[in-house]
Structure formats: structure tokens, C-alpha cells
Design an enzyme around this catalytic site. Structure first.
Site, PDB file in Angstrom:
ATOM      1  N   LYS A 172       0.862  -1.178   0.000  1.00 56.22           N
ATOM      2  CA  LYS A 172       0.000   0.000   0.000  1.00 56.22           C
ATOM      3  C   LYS A 172       0.909   1.243   0.000  1.00 56.22           C
ATOM      4  CE  LYS A 172      -2.673   3.408   1.500  1.00 56.22           C
ATOM      5  NZ  LYS A 172      -2.123   4.788   1.435  1.00 56.22           N
ATOM      6  N   GLU A 247       9.333   2.539  10.948  1.00 50.53           N
ATOM      7  CA  GLU A 247      10.402   3.536  10.844  1.00 50.53           C
ATOM      8  C   GLU A 247       9.707   4.878  10.766  1.00 50.53           C
ATOM      9  OE1 GLU A 247      12.726   6.330  10.084  1.00 50.53           O
ATOM     10  OE2 GLU A 247      12.133   5.714   8.079  1.00 50.53           O
ATOM     11  N   CYS A 281      13.570  11.637   6.528  1.00 44.54           N
ATOM     12  CA  CYS A 281      13.538  11.415   7.970  1.00 44.54           C
ATOM     13  C   CYS A 281      14.926  11.562   8.577  1.00 44.54           C
ATOM     14  CB  CYS A 281      12.951  10.045   8.293  1.00 44.54           C
ATOM     15  SG  CYS A 281      13.792   8.674   7.487  1.00 44.54           S
ATOM     16  N   GLU A 379       9.538  17.650  14.257  1.00 40.76           N
ATOM     17  CA  GLU A 379       9.996  17.351  12.904  1.00 40.76           C
ATOM     18  C   GLU A 379       9.269  18.243  11.903  1.00 40.76           C
ATOM     19  OE1 GLU A 379      11.020  13.398  10.325  1.00 40.76           O
ATOM     20  OE2 GLU A 379       9.058  13.459  11.288  1.00 40.76           O
TER      21      GLU A 379
END
Length: 479
Positions: A172, A247, A281, A379
Site C-alpha cells: 500500500k 520507521e 527522515c 519534525e
């Protein structure tokens, strides 16, 4: 181009909502149309994967590896066209996107080789005349949920080890990478990959992703995305007692000591912070500098960023393109507004003349906020970095570790003792000296500490541990 599902070796165009995809570099350019699935497609894919997996698992490792080699060759043959599509769909600079596709090819070949390597160990027995050994066995059906920022490399670094271990996969992709995913599946369909071993389902995360995680008959989930979503997935998988790998986010620090070679350091800092428009990331979002190096570092950063060209993702001379979507532009823009009102601007790239036609955000570095400020702790996932100062090595390490995240960290120094201390003390899953925080080598384990991951590792040999179970076998041959 139109998205499609690939289930059981058959192409299916869902009849759900349609979403027109526009080029984030040029709003006037239509790239394609997404056709959203409903949850019924998830269950069909799960059934197809379950049937196909049994036969796939019976193949030798060499036979599975040969299919992965074919997948790599097919991808290589279509590398440039796929890179261009991905660049048009999510805005990554074309040169970077070509590098990402090349990495996908290398990943497939790397894991293809695992089909001929040892997959267990001989273990001594306390009894006589007993042969005891361990071996890896497949999990079964694995759900792979991937993000938009690396629409080729991340899916492959999950799919390739899953397949070589004998699993079937339901993939997906993120909505913003679904045209690229469709094209990648079309490329793989040219090979001898058996029907149903890899299945693609396009759709909304809250419907397709949730059904896949909470209801479909899968044996494991591998996810890359936000920390909030990752925690929800981990809870759901724990409730079903299925294997889970997440992750998630990062707030990565680059520490610059007074003895660093600043002429070499500054280009690395900018690359870590601003390539891919900061949408990694592992991107450098905190720059912690020893006070003695502050002024010369800032001077060099200002000069370097003044040469940092923002432009259309197809422009090979551009340092970075736009952010990926309207939602991303709004989110990053909120942090830019906070920076404008609560921080001091140190350096910013020149404006792009075509900025009004796309989701362009100028790279910038700010200072003047406390270590607990949102710009330092949250973030951003965009081209914004914050500069902090430290009195010395110890304070720099303290600032580096002052985060709920622990994905990547770098140190810049000429001193070997400081380098080794940093590698020991930095609380991150990937620590480097005189290198970017961003970027990982496919043969090395990748993953984070703290809130950055579920504490498993992707890529390298470590990926095989997640995509398999260990079976201990023993036979008494004289009795």
C-alpha cells in the site's frame, strides 16, 4: 497516467474516488489520475497473496533470487522514465530521483544474492548423535506501507528482502507516490514474478491502510511514516500478535566542533539539510556548533546558501525542487511562519522566479530559539534548519541527545578521540563522523532509537531477521 491495482497478477482499476495529480513544480501540468480502492480490494489481495505464498516459499532461494535479478534488470531498462514520472509526481529533483532508482536496482541485486547464502547455523547438542541447527523460514504474507518521499527506494528495500525470504507482499503506497507505484508494478510484471506474490492496492491510508493492518489476514506489517501513525500501527499489531516494524520520524543533529574543517563541513551540512527539500527522515534539522566556530561557520553558510538554487524538479542545475504537495506546503509553511516571528534568520537561498506556480519553499537557517522550542524539537520535514551553540563537546552532546527522536546524528571534527566519544554517546541508530546525517548505504542496517522506530532494522542483513522466523531443528540419527 492512471493508477491501478495489481492483485493476483491481474490489473484492476478501482471505481472509487478519482484524484487528479498535479506536478508540484507546475500546478498547470496534470501528471495523472488516482483511482481509489475500497476495502474489499484488501481482502482480495490477502487471499491472492496467501495462495501464492505457499508455492513461492517452496521455491529454492536460488530460484527466488533469479526473479529478483530479473526485477532489477527490468527496472534498469526503465530507469529514466520511472525517475521522470516520480519527479513529476512528488517534486524530487530529477538528478536525485535518478540516484534513487539506481539504488533500487542495487537493492534488488543485493537481496537476490541472499538466495544463495546461508540462512541458518549449526548448533551443538548436549545429547549424543544429534544434529541440531537453525534456519530462517518465511512469515507468510507481509503488508508493506510506504511513504511518498522515497517512492522507489523505500518500497524496494522492504519488498526485496520480504520476497527473498519466501513471503508474499501486499503493498500500500502513499497516495502522493501511487502513480510511481503503479509504474513500478508494471515494470515488475514484465518479469517471471509469480502472480499474487506481489500485490499493489492504491487508496486512502485511513481506509486501505487501516483495513490491511487491523483486519486482513497478514502475518507482519512494515511501515515507514509519521510517528503518530507508527504508534497506532504498533498497537494494532500487538493486539493481533503479528510482527511489526515501524520507521518513523527524526530530528537529526549535526554537531560542528571548533576544530572542524569548515570548508568541507558546510557543503555536507547543506546537502543533509536541503536535498529533497528537507523531506527526509534523516535530514539535518539541527546544527549544533561550538561557540569558537560560530562566526566562521555562519559566514560560510551564508555564502553557500546564497548559491543554493531552488527550481523546477526537472532542472538538473537546481539544488532542490518543491515540497511534495499542498498539505506539505501548508505544514512546512506553518513552521516557516513561526521561524519568521520567533527566531532570527541567519541565511536563506535566493527566491525562485517561478515559485508562485508550485509548492516552493526557500531553504533557510535560523537561530535564537531555546533548545525546547518547537523548531528544535518537532519534525518539520522541510528545508528549515535551526542553529544552536554549545560551550564545548559535552554540552553539544547534551543538546544532540535532547530529543524524543534518535534516528541519525553526525559530528564534524579532526580529533579522533572526540569522534569515538561521539559514536559512543550520541543516542541515535545511525551515527557518523564528517558525513551527512542523511543517506544510508543499502548493505548497512538502518533504523532509529527512542521514538524514531520500533527498534528493528531495515536494509542489509538485518532486514532478513524481520522478514523471517527462526526455526530450530534437531534430529537424533542413531537410536
Amino acid at each position: 497516467m492512471h493508477s491501478k491495482n495489481w492483485i493476483g497478477g491481474e490489473w484492476i482499476t478501482p471505481h472509487g474516488a478519482e484524484v487528479t495529480v498535479k506536478n508540484p513544480s507546475r500546478f498547470t501540468e496534470e501528471v495523472g489520475v488516482l483511482h481509489m480502492s475500497d476495502r474489499s480490494h484488501v481482502f482480495v489481495a490477502a487471499d491472492a497473496a496467501r495462495v501464492a505464498q505457499a508455492e513461492w516459499a517452496r521455491k529454492t532461494g536460488a530460484a527466488r533470487g533469479e526473479v529478483l535479478y530479473q526485477m532489477a534488470s527490468a527496472l534498469e531498462a526503465h530507469a529514466d522514465s520511472l525517475a521522470r514520472l516520480a519527479s513529476q509526481e512528488m517534486g524530487k529533483q530529477l538528478g536525485e530521483m535518478r540516484g534513487e532508482v539506481a539504488r533500487g536496482i542495487s537493492l534488488l541485486r543485493y537481496y537476490a544474492g541472499e538466495g544463495m547464502r546461508a540462512n541458518g547455523n549449526l548448533i551443538p547438542s548436549a545429547d549424543t548423535d544429534v544434529l541440531q541447527y537453525s534456519r530462517r523460514v518465511p512469515l507468510g504474507v507481509v503488508a508493506v506501507i510506504t511513504p511518498w518521499n522515497f517512492p522507489v527506494a523505500i518500497p524496494i528495500w522492504k519488498i526485496a528482502p520480504a520476497l527473498i525470504c519466501g513471503n508474499a507482499v501486499i503493498w500500500k503506497p502513499a497516495e502522493n507516490g501511487s502513480l510511481t507505484a503503479t509504474r513500478l508494478a508494471e515494470i515488475f510484471a514484465e518479469t517471471k514474478l509469480p502472480p499474487g506474490v506481489l500485490n499493489l492496492v492504491i487508496g486512502k491510508g485511513r481506509e486501505i491502510g487501516t483495513t490491511l493492518i487491523e483486519e486482513a489476514a497478514v502475518d507482519a506489517v512494515s511501515f515507514t511514516g509519521s510517528s503518530a501513525t507508527g504508534r497506532q500501527i504498533a498497537i494494532a499489531c500487538a493486539g493481533r500478535n503479528i510482527k511489526c516494524q515501524t520507521e518513523m520520524g527524526g530530528k537529526n543533529a549535526a554537531v560542528v566542533l571548533a576544530d572542524a574543517d569548515l570548508d568541507k563541513t558546510v557543503p555536507i551540512l547543506l546537502s543533509g539539510a536541503f536535498r529533497s527539500a528537507g523531506q527526509k527522515c534523516t535530514a539535518t534539522s539541527r546544527i549544533i556548533v561550538e561557540k569558537a566556530a560560530y562566526e566562521p561557520l555562519v559566514e560560510r553558510l551564508q555564502t553557500a546558501i546564497s548559491l543554493c538554487k531552488v527550481g523546477d524538479a526537472s532542472d538538473l542545475d537546481a539544488y532542490l525542487g518543491p515540497v511534495a504537495s499542498a498539505a506539505q506546503y501548508e505544514t512546512v509553511g506553518q513552521y516557516v511562519s513561526i521561524a519568521q516571528s520567533e527566531a532570527r534568520l541567519i541565511a536563506q537561498s535566493p527566491a525562485y522566479a517561478g515559485a508562485e506556480h508550485g509548492y516552493f519553499i526557500r531553504p533557510q537557517i535560523v537561530e535564537g530559539v531555546a533548545a525546547d522550542h518547537a523548531l528544535v524539537q518537532e519534525e518539520v520535514f522541510g528545508p528549515l534548519a535551526v542553529l544552536l551553540t554549545a560551550d564545548g563537546f559535552d554540552e553539544a552532546i547534551e543538546l544532540c541527545n535532547q530529543s524524543v527522536y534518535g534516528l541519525s546524528a553526525s559530528l564534524f571534527t579532526r580529533d579522533l578521540a572526540s569522534a569515538h566519544r561521539f559514536l559512543d554517546l550520541a543516542q541515535a541508530g545511525m551515527v557518523r563522523v564528517n558525513q551527512e546525517t542523511a543517506g544510508v548505504e543499502y548493505q548497512a542496517p538502518f533504523g532509529g532509537m527512542k521514538q524514531s522506530s520500533s527498534h528493528t532494522r531495515e536494509q542489509g542483513q538485518a532486514a532478513l531477521d524481520f522478514y523471517s522466523a527462526t526455526k530450530t531443528c534437531a534430529i537424533k540419527y542413531a537410536w
